[in-house]
Design a protein around this motif. Sequence first.
Motif, PDB file in Angstrom:
ATOM      1  N   ALA A 126      31.979  35.669  40.367  1.00 56.80           N
ATOM      2  CA  ALA A 126      31.792  37.109  40.172  1.00 56.80           C
ATOM      3  C   ALA A 126      30.444  37.420  39.542  1.00 56.80           C
ATOM      4  O   ALA A 126      29.875  38.485  39.788  1.00 56.80           O
ATOM      5  CB  ALA A 126      32.925  37.675  39.324  1.00 56.80           C
ATOM      6  N   ASP A 127      29.893  36.496  38.748  1.00 51.33           N
ATOM      7  CA  ASP A 127      28.591  36.762  38.136  1.00 51.33           C
ATOM      8  C   ASP A 127      27.444  36.585  39.145  1.00 51.33           C
ATOM      9  O   ASP A 127      26.330  37.031  38.905  1.00 51.33           O
ATOM     10  CB  ASP A 127      28.371  35.904  36.887  1.00 51.33           C
ATOM     11  N   GLU A 128      27.720  35.945  40.284  1.00 55.05           N
ATOM     12  CA  GLU A 128      26.717  35.813  41.345  1.00 55.05           C
ATOM     13  C   GLU A 128      26.701  37.045  42.248  1.00 55.05           C
ATOM     14  O   GLU A 128      25.637  37.549  42.598  1.00 55.05           O
ATOM     15  CB  GLU A 128      27.024  34.600  42.233  1.00 55.05           C
ATOM     16  N   PHE A 129      27.897  37.486  42.643  1.00 57.66           N
ATOM     17  CA  PHE A 129      28.041  38.609  43.567  1.00 57.66           C
ATOM     18  C   PHE A 129      29.217  39.459  43.109  1.00 57.66           C
ATOM     19  O   PHE A 129      30.337  38.966  43.003  1.00 57.66           O
ATOM     20  CB  PHE A 129      28.288  38.121  45.000  1.00 57.66           C
ATOM     21  N   ALA A 130      28.952  40.733  42.881  1.00 57.17           N
ATOM     22  CA  ALA A 130      30.006  41.655  42.446  1.00 57.17           C
ATOM     23  C   ALA A 130      30.992  41.890  43.577  1.00 57.17           C
ATOM     24  O   ALA A 130      30.679  41.699  44.748  1.00 57.17           O
ATOM     25  CB  ALA A 130      29.384  42.985  42.020  1.00 57.17           C
ATOM     26  N   GLY A 131      32.200  42.302  43.213  1.00 55.10           N
ATOM     27  CA  GLY A 131      33.206  42.642  44.222  1.00 55.10           C
ATOM     28  C   GLY A 131      34.601  42.448  43.673  1.00 55.10           C
ATOM     29  O   GLY A 131      34.788  41.872  42.594  1.00 55.10           O
ATOM     30  N   THR A 132      35.558  42.913  44.435  1.00 49.91           N
ATOM     31  CA  THR A 132      36.955  42.852  43.992  1.00 49.91           C
ATOM     32  C   THR A 132      37.737  41.717  44.628  1.00 49.91           C
ATOM     33  O   THR A 132      38.813  41.388  44.161  1.00 49.91           O
ATOM     34  CB  THR A 132      37.675  44.168  44.330  1.00 49.91           C
ATOM     35  N   GLY A 133      37.239  41.146  45.717  1.00 53.09           N
ATOM     36  CA  GLY A 133      37.999  40.120  46.417  1.00 53.09           C
ATOM     37  C   GLY A 133      39.076  40.718  47.316  1.00 53.09           C
ATOM     38  O   GLY A 133      40.013  40.037  47.710  1.00 53.09           O
ATOM     39  N   VAL A 134      38.921  42.000  47.666  1.00 56.33           N
ATOM     40  CA  VAL A 134      39.927  42.690  48.474  1.00 56.33           C
ATOM     41  C   VAL A 134      39.347  43.145  49.826  1.00 56.33           C
ATOM     42  O   VAL A 134      40.085  43.348  50.774  1.00 56.33           O
ATOM     43  CB  VAL A 134      40.512  43.898  47.695  1.00 56.33           C
ATOM     44  N   GLY A 135      38.039  43.255  49.941  1.00 57.14           N
ATOM     45  CA  GLY A 135      37.412  43.826  51.132  1.00 57.14           C
ATOM     46  C   GLY A 135      37.752  43.110  52.422  1.00 57.14           C
ATOM     47  O   GLY A 135      38.122  43.739  53.421  1.00 57.14           O
ATOM     48  N   LEU A 136      37.654  41.786  52.449  1.00 52.77           N
ATOM     49  CA  LEU A 136      37.941  41.060  53.688  1.00 52.77           C
ATOM     50  C   LEU A 136      39.434  41.025  53.989  1.00 52.77           C
ATOM     51  O   LEU A 136      39.826  40.968  55.160  1.00 52.77           O
ATOM     52  CB  LEU A 136      37.357  39.649  53.632  1.00 52.77           C
ATOM     53  N   ALA A 137      40.273  41.081  52.960  1.00 49.70           N
ATOM     54  CA  ALA A 137      41.719  41.193  53.195  1.00 49.70           C
ATOM     55  C   ALA A 137      42.027  42.526  53.867  1.00 49.70           C
ATOM     56  O   ALA A 137      42.871  42.609  54.764  1.00 49.70           O
ATOM     57  CB  ALA A 137      42.486  41.057  51.883  1.00 49.70           C
ATOM     58  N   THR A 138      41.315  43.564  53.457  1.00 52.27           N
ATOM     59  CA  THR A 138      41.476  44.884  54.080  1.00 52.27           C
ATOM     60  C   THR A 138      41.017  44.834  55.535  1.00 52.27           C
ATOM     61  O   THR A 138      41.696  45.362  56.429  1.00 52.27           O
ATOM     62  CB  THR A 138      40.678  45.944  53.292  1.00 52.27           C
ATOM     63  N   VAL A 139      39.894  44.188  55.792  1.00 51.10           N
ATOM     64  CA  VAL A 139      39.400  44.028  57.161  1.00 51.10           C
ATOM     65  C   VAL A 139      40.465  43.357  58.015  1.00 51.10           C
ATOM     66  O   VAL A 139      40.801  43.831  59.110  1.00 51.10           O
ATOM     67  CB  VAL A 139      38.082  43.220  57.187  1.00 51.10           C
ATOM     68  N   ARG A 140      41.001  42.262  57.537  1.00 47.64           N
ATOM     69  CA  ARG A 140      42.014  41.521  58.316  1.00 47.64           C
ATOM     70  C   ARG A 140      43.234  42.395  58.598  1.00 47.64           C
ATOM     71  O   ARG A 140      43.724  42.451  59.717  1.00 47.64           O
ATOM     72  CB  ARG A 140      42.440  40.249  57.589  1.00 47.64           C
ATOM     73  N   ARG A 141      43.710  43.090  57.581  1.00 52.97           N
ATOM     74  CA  ARG A 141      44.900  43.914  57.759  1.00 52.97           C
ATOM     75  C   ARG A 141      44.666  45.007  58.795  1.00 52.97           C
ATOM     76  O   ARG A 141      45.503  45.249  59.660  1.00 52.97           O
ATOM     77  CB  ARG A 141      45.311  44.529  56.425  1.00 52.97           C
ATOM     78  N   ILE A 142      43.525  45.664  58.737  1.00 52.52           N
ATOM     79  CA  ILE A 142      43.222  46.739  59.690  1.00 52.52           C
ATOM     80  C   ILE A 142      43.107  46.183  61.111  1.00 52.52           C
ATOM     81  O   ILE A 142      43.670  46.741  62.057  1.00 52.52           O
ATOM     82  CB  ILE A 142      41.931  47.482  59.282  1.00 52.52           C
ATOM     83  N   VAL A 143      42.377  45.101  61.266  1.00 52.82           N
ATOM     84  CA  VAL A 143      42.185  44.524  62.598  1.00 52.82           C
ATOM     85  C   VAL A 143      43.524  44.057  63.171  1.00 52.82           C
ATOM     86  O   VAL A 143      43.816  44.297  64.352  1.00 52.82           O
ATOM     87  CB  VAL A 143      41.138  43.390  62.560  1.00 52.82           C
ATOM     88  N   HIS A 144      44.360  43.435  62.357  1.00 53.85           N
ATOM     89  CA  HIS A 144      45.680  43.006  62.835  1.00 53.85           C
ATOM     90  C   HIS A 144      46.522  44.207  63.263  1.00 53.85           C
ATOM     91  O   HIS A 144      47.242  44.132  64.259  1.00 53.85           O
ATOM     92  CB  HIS A 144      46.407  42.199  61.768  1.00 53.85           C
ATOM     93  N   ARG A 145      46.421  45.306  62.529  1.00 52.74           N
ATOM     94  CA  ARG A 145      47.168  46.509  62.901  1.00 52.74           C
ATOM     95  C   ARG A 145      46.681  47.080  64.227  1.00 52.74           C
ATOM     96  O   ARG A 145      47.414  47.804  64.897  1.00 52.74           O
ATOM     97  CB  ARG A 145      47.060  47.570  61.811  1.00 52.74           C
ATOM     98  N   HIS A 146      45.483  46.769  64.615  1.00 56.40           N
ATOM     99  CA  HIS A 146      44.941  47.192  65.906  1.00 56.40           C
ATOM    100  C   HIS A 146      45.223  46.154  67.005  1.00 56.40           C
ATOM    101  O   HIS A 146      44.753  46.313  68.129  1.00 56.40           O
ATOM    102  CB  HIS A 146      43.430  47.421  65.801  1.00 56.40           C
ATOM    103  N   GLY A 147      45.927  45.099  66.669  1.00 53.41           N
ATOM    104  CA  GLY A 147      46.243  44.072  67.661  1.00 53.41           C
ATOM    105  C   GLY A 147      45.156  43.041  67.854  1.00 53.41           C
ATOM    106  O   GLY A 147      45.162  42.282  68.826  1.00 53.41           O
ATOM    107  N   GLY A 148      44.210  42.986  66.930  1.00 52.33           N
ATOM    108  CA  GLY A 148      43.094  42.042  67.044  1.00 52.33           C
ATOM    109  C   GLY A 148      43.202  40.891  66.068  1.00 52.33           C
ATOM    110  O   GLY A 148      44.230  40.689  65.425  1.00 52.33           O
ATOM    111  N   ARG A 149      42.127  40.153  65.950  1.00 46.54           N
ATOM    112  CA  ARG A 149      42.062  39.018  65.029  1.00 46.54           C
ATOM    113  C   ARG A 149      40.681  38.973  64.383  1.00 46.54           C
ATOM    114  O   ARG A 149      39.746  39.607  64.886  1.00 46.54           O
ATOM    115  CB  ARG A 149      42.391  37.717  65.754  1.00 46.54           C
ATOM    116  N   VAL A 150      40.573  38.255  63.275  1.00 42.08           N
ATOM    117  CA  VAL A 150      39.302  38.129  62.556  1.00 42.08           C
ATOM    118  C   VAL A 150      39.014  36.661  62.279  1.00 42.08           C
ATOM    119  O   VAL A 150      39.937  35.851  62.178  1.00 42.08           O
ATOM    120  CB  VAL A 150      39.300  38.903  61.210  1.00 42.08           C
ATOM    121  N   TRP A 151      37.744  36.329  62.152  1.00 37.84           N
ATOM    122  CA  TRP A 151      37.359  34.977  61.794  1.00 37.84           C
ATOM    123  C   TRP A 151      35.931  35.004  61.263  1.00 37.84           C
ATOM    124  O   TRP A 151      35.245  36.011  61.344  1.00 37.84           O
ATOM    125  CB  TRP A 151      37.501  34.024  62.986  1.00 37.84           C
TER     126      TRP A 151
END
Length: 170
Positions: A126-151
Amino acid sequence: MNTLIDAMLELSRTSRLPVLVRLVDLGQLVSAIRAELEVDLLERQVRWKIDALPLVAGDQDLLRQVMQNLLVNAVKYTGKRDEALIEVWAEERADEWTVFVRDNGAGFDPRFQEKLFGVFQRLHRADEFAGTGVGLATVRRIVHRHGGRVWAQGQVEAGATFAFSLPKHL
């Protein structure tokens, strides 16, 4: 703490709200997000390479979150580069569009790529790069809800490429 709570609420909302499908212009979304980001990049040298992006079937607001999270991450993780390079493009497949966001930033150890899309799973301190650790989980959830996949693909200090697919028809 408020930022973390807001991020968790946003993640929760992405599961509960209905997906309002219509045609979404990804090129227009990316242009708008880039314009918003550039206000904070005046002190940095960031080179954007954005190819023509398609119209896709999806929820405009949710897909905006996907692109915003991916572009914000690309900007964030290239912060230590003299010149950041952020590339965005799409490839058409038989039944889907695949969208890519690549940067020349910090990258990540590929042994841990599955952890990237989990809630609170960070591969950098966290001291290298700020963030919550939730952004990519949100990306995955949205893409899955659209019937897609992430990698993702990456190498430490050699940048990263994040990709997601969306079916042509929902």
